[in-house]
Motif scaffolding. Sequence first.
Motif, PDB file in Angstrom:
ATOM      1  N   LEU A   1       0.819  -1.218   0.000  1.00 42.69           N
ATOM      2  CA  LEU A   1       0.000   0.000   0.000  1.00 42.69           C
ATOM      3  C   LEU A   1       0.852   1.267   0.000  1.00 42.69           C
ATOM      4  CD1 LEU A   1      -2.725  -1.052   2.602  1.00 42.69           C
ATOM      5  CD2 LEU A   1      -2.971  -0.926   0.111  1.00 42.69           C
ATOM      6  N   GLY A   2       2.175   1.121   0.085  1.00 41.42           N
ATOM      7  CA  GLY A   2       3.056   2.278  -0.007  1.00 41.42           C
ATOM      8  C   GLY A   2       3.740   2.684   1.276  1.00 41.42           C
ATOM      9  N   TYR A   3       3.625   1.872   2.337  1.00 41.94           N
ATOM     10  CA  TYR A   3       4.244   2.203   3.619  1.00 41.94           C
ATOM     11  C   TYR A   3       5.570   1.473   3.796  1.00 41.94           C
ATOM     12  CZ  TYR A   3      -0.382   3.995   4.874  1.00 41.94           C
ATOM     13  OH  TYR A   3      -1.563   4.694   4.903  1.00 41.94           O
ATOM     14  N   VAL A   4       6.497   2.103   4.495  1.00 46.14           N
ATOM     15  CA  VAL A   4       7.648   1.402   5.042  1.00 46.14           C
ATOM     16  C   VAL A   4       7.166   0.743   6.331  1.00 46.14           C
ATOM     17  CG1 VAL A   4       9.940   1.644   6.061  1.00 46.14           C
ATOM     18  CG2 VAL A   4       9.318   3.005   4.053  1.00 46.14           C
ATOM     19  N   ALA A   5       7.247  -0.576   6.415  1.00 46.50           N
ATOM     20  CA  ALA A   5       6.658  -1.292   7.544  1.00 46.50           C
ATOM     21  C   ALA A   5       7.695  -2.191   8.198  1.00 46.50           C
ATOM     22  CB  ALA A   5       5.460  -2.125   7.095  1.00 46.50           C
ATOM     23  N   PHE A   6       7.734  -2.137   9.523  1.00 48.62           N
ATOM     24  CA  PHE A   6       8.677  -2.959  10.271  1.00 48.62           C
ATOM     25  C   PHE A   6       7.931  -3.747  11.330  1.00 48.62           C
ATOM     26  CE2 PHE A   6      11.929  -3.421  13.745  1.00 48.62           C
ATOM     27  CZ  PHE A   6      12.690  -4.373  13.078  1.00 48.62           C
ATOM     28  N   ALA A   7       7.899  -5.078  11.160  1.00 46.71           N
ATOM     29  CA  ALA A   7       7.311  -5.968  12.155  1.00 46.71           C
ATOM     30  C   ALA A   7       8.391  -6.301  13.179  1.00 46.71           C
ATOM     31  CB  ALA A   7       6.790  -7.236  11.488  1.00 46.71           C
ATOM     32  N   PHE A   8       8.188  -5.845  14.413  1.00 46.08           N
ATOM     33  CA  PHE A   8       9.255  -5.999  15.394  1.00 46.08           C
ATOM     34  C   PHE A   8       9.101  -7.275  16.222  1.00 46.08           C
ATOM     35  CE2 PHE A   8       6.233  -3.077  17.583  1.00 46.08           C
ATOM     36  CZ  PHE A   8       6.052  -3.715  18.805  1.00 46.08           C
ATOM     37  N   ASP A   9      10.191  -7.619  16.875  1.00 48.28           N
ATOM     38  CA  ASP A   9      10.318  -8.848  17.641  1.00 48.28           C
ATOM     39  C   ASP A   9      10.088  -8.543  19.123  1.00 48.28           C
ATOM     40  OD1 ASP A   9      11.014 -11.383  18.507  1.00 48.28           O
ATOM     41  OD2 ASP A   9      13.126 -11.234  17.923  1.00 48.28           O
ATOM     42  N   LEU A  10       9.619  -9.548  19.845  1.00 38.40           N
ATOM     43  CA  LEU A  10       9.423  -9.416  21.293  1.00 38.40           C
ATOM     44  C   LEU A  10      10.353 -10.297  22.113  1.00 38.40           C
ATOM     45  CD1 LEU A  10       5.515  -9.430  21.598  1.00 38.40           C
ATOM     46  CD2 LEU A  10       7.018  -7.474  21.995  1.00 38.40           C
ATOM     47  N   HIS A  11      10.811 -11.405  21.525  1.00 34.10           N
ATOM     48  CA  HIS A  11      11.438 -12.443  22.350  1.00 34.10           C
ATOM     49  C   HIS A  11      12.795 -12.913  21.832  1.00 34.10           C
ATOM     50  CE1 HIS A  11       7.477 -12.397  24.061  1.00 34.10           C
ATOM     51  NE2 HIS A  11       6.921 -13.108  23.109  1.00 34.10           N
ATOM     52  N   GLY A  12      13.538 -12.070  21.165  1.00 32.64           N
ATOM     53  CA  GLY A  12      14.861 -12.487  20.713  1.00 32.64           C
ATOM     54  C   GLY A  12      14.829 -13.596  19.680  1.00 32.64           C
ATOM     55  N   GLY A  13      13.917 -13.479  18.713  1.00 29.30           N
ATOM     56  CA  GLY A  13      13.830 -14.454  17.636  1.00 29.30           C
ATOM     57  C   GLY A  13      13.042 -15.704  17.981  1.00 29.30           C
ATOM     58  N   ARG A  14      12.494 -15.791  19.187  1.00 30.61           N
ATOM     59  CA  ARG A  14      11.737 -16.976  19.587  1.00 30.61           C
ATOM     60  C   ARG A  14      10.246 -16.775  19.361  1.00 30.61           C
ATOM     61  NH1 ARG A  14      12.592 -18.082  25.541  1.00 30.61           N
ATOM     62  NH2 ARG A  14      12.570 -15.811  25.630  1.00 30.61           N
ATOM     63  N   TYR A  15       9.572 -17.873  19.058  1.00 29.76           N
ATOM     64  CA  TYR A  15       8.113 -17.914  18.990  1.00 29.76           C
ATOM     65  C   TYR A  15       7.659 -18.820  20.130  1.00 29.76           C
ATOM     66  CZ  TYR A  15       3.383 -18.726  17.285  1.00 29.76           C
ATOM     67  OH  TYR A  15       2.011 -18.805  17.170  1.00 29.76           O
ATOM     68  N   LEU A  16       6.884 -18.274  21.068  1.00 35.04           N
ATOM     69  CA  LEU A  16       6.533 -18.986  22.303  1.00 35.04           C
ATOM     70  C   LEU A  16       5.163 -19.638  22.156  1.00 35.04           C
ATOM     71  CD1 LEU A  16       7.804 -16.312  24.879  1.00 35.04           C
ATOM     72  CD2 LEU A  16       9.058 -18.194  23.787  1.00 35.04           C
ATOM     73  N   GLY A  17       5.166 -20.787  21.516  1.00 34.15           N
ATOM     74  CA  GLY A  17       3.912 -21.487  21.285  1.00 34.15           C
ATOM     75  C   GLY A  17       3.327 -22.130  22.522  1.00 34.15           C
ATOM     76  N   ASP A  18       4.144 -22.393  23.534  1.00 32.97           N
ATOM     77  CA  ASP A  18       3.632 -22.955  24.785  1.00 32.97           C
ATOM     78  C   ASP A  18       3.044 -21.831  25.627  1.00 32.97           C
ATOM     79  OD1 ASP A  18       4.006 -23.572  27.800  1.00 32.97           O
ATOM     80  OD2 ASP A  18       4.196 -25.536  26.833  1.00 32.97           O
ATOM     81  N   PRO A  19       1.753 -21.925  25.999  1.00 36.62           N
ATOM     82  CA  PRO A  19       1.126 -20.823  26.748  1.00 36.62           C
ATOM     83  C   PRO A  19       1.845 -20.478  28.048  1.00 36.62           C
ATOM     84  CG  PRO A  19      -0.555 -22.311  25.911  1.00 36.62           C
ATOM     85  CD  PRO A  19       0.772 -22.968  25.656  1.00 36.62           C
ATOM     86  N   ASP A  20       2.391 -21.474  28.730  1.00 34.62           N
ATOM     87  CA  ASP A  20       3.099 -21.188  29.977  1.00 34.62           C
ATOM     88  C   ASP A  20       4.377 -20.400  29.720  1.00 34.62           C
ATOM     89  OD1 ASP A  20       1.170 -22.486  31.492  1.00 34.62           O
ATOM     90  OD2 ASP A  20       2.222 -24.413  31.449  1.00 34.62           O
ATOM     91  N   ASP A  21       5.099 -20.758  28.663  1.00 31.30           N
ATOM     92  CA  ASP A  21       6.304 -20.010  28.311  1.00 31.30           C
ATOM     93  C   ASP A  21       5.959 -18.580  27.929  1.00 31.30           C
ATOM     94  OD1 ASP A  21       7.839 -22.244  28.764  1.00 31.30           O
ATOM     95  OD2 ASP A  21       8.020 -22.783  26.629  1.00 31.30           O
ATOM     96  N   MET A  22       4.865 -18.437  27.169  1.00 27.59           N
ATOM     97  CA  MET A  22       4.451 -17.102  26.741  1.00 27.59           C
ATOM     98  C   MET A  22       4.094 -16.225  27.930  1.00 27.59           C
ATOM     99  SD  MET A  22       1.521 -15.097  26.216  1.00 27.59           S
ATOM    100  CE  MET A  22       0.159 -16.236  25.971  1.00 27.59           C
TER     101      MET A  22
END
Length: 241
Positions: free
Chosen positions: A57-78
């Motif tokens: 759509l014409g924007y410069v977009a940056f999706a930022f990280d929260l966890h140092g490259g990790r994806y916390l799929g376990d609810p307890d870890d999250m």
Amino acid sequence: MTTITTRTVEYQADNLTMVGHLALPAGAGRRPAVLIGPEGVGLSDVERRRAEALAELGYVAFAFDLHGGRYLGDPDDMLARCMPLLADPERLRGIGHAALDVLRAEPRADLDRTAAVGYGTGGAVALELGRAGVDLRAIATVNALTTGRPGEAARIRCPVWAGVGSEDPIMPPAQRDAFTAEMEAAGVDWRLVVYGGALHAFHHPPVDHTVRPGVGYHPRHARRAWRDVVALLAECLPVTD
């Protein structure tokens, strides 16, 4: 569809090496810039695709990280990672400021026209940037009706749009009321959209791991919420050649 370019950006925040996703629109000129913050599980292809959709759509977009490259799929870890973050506005702001620094380093980003869009914990980051007085043109959040420290919402200098599911047990009516009372007392230009029948994280497509109770995808409202976010950006950060 316009041709966009993307690249992975490593940067430091919260004593971690973060791994974000930068998407640039076609052309060579400066464009409005948008931060995109993920749900508490962390950065995934969902947010990467949203960054790319905004670049189209014409924007410069940056999706930022929260966890140092990790994806916390376990609810307890999250929860173990996110609950201390949500209780510490300065850490949230530090994560947001580090992501803003990535945008500031991108020559094509128009730093006078920047917005923050966030989901869940990423939405809390967006709101804390506003409460810290960062010069943003718009803030949009989904599932992130967090309240701040007394009086700090008065520093928000842009419209705030918030979306939430009516059946979200994590953001119940009392939380909605506290959020809107804070925005109103601060004189913020705010809007709240309640999507009927939707649960928490209603915008996020189904995942292949266990989720917390009260979480569920609502495809119709997910499309509506995305259109509402895009409309806010078009209002506050129109893309012009």
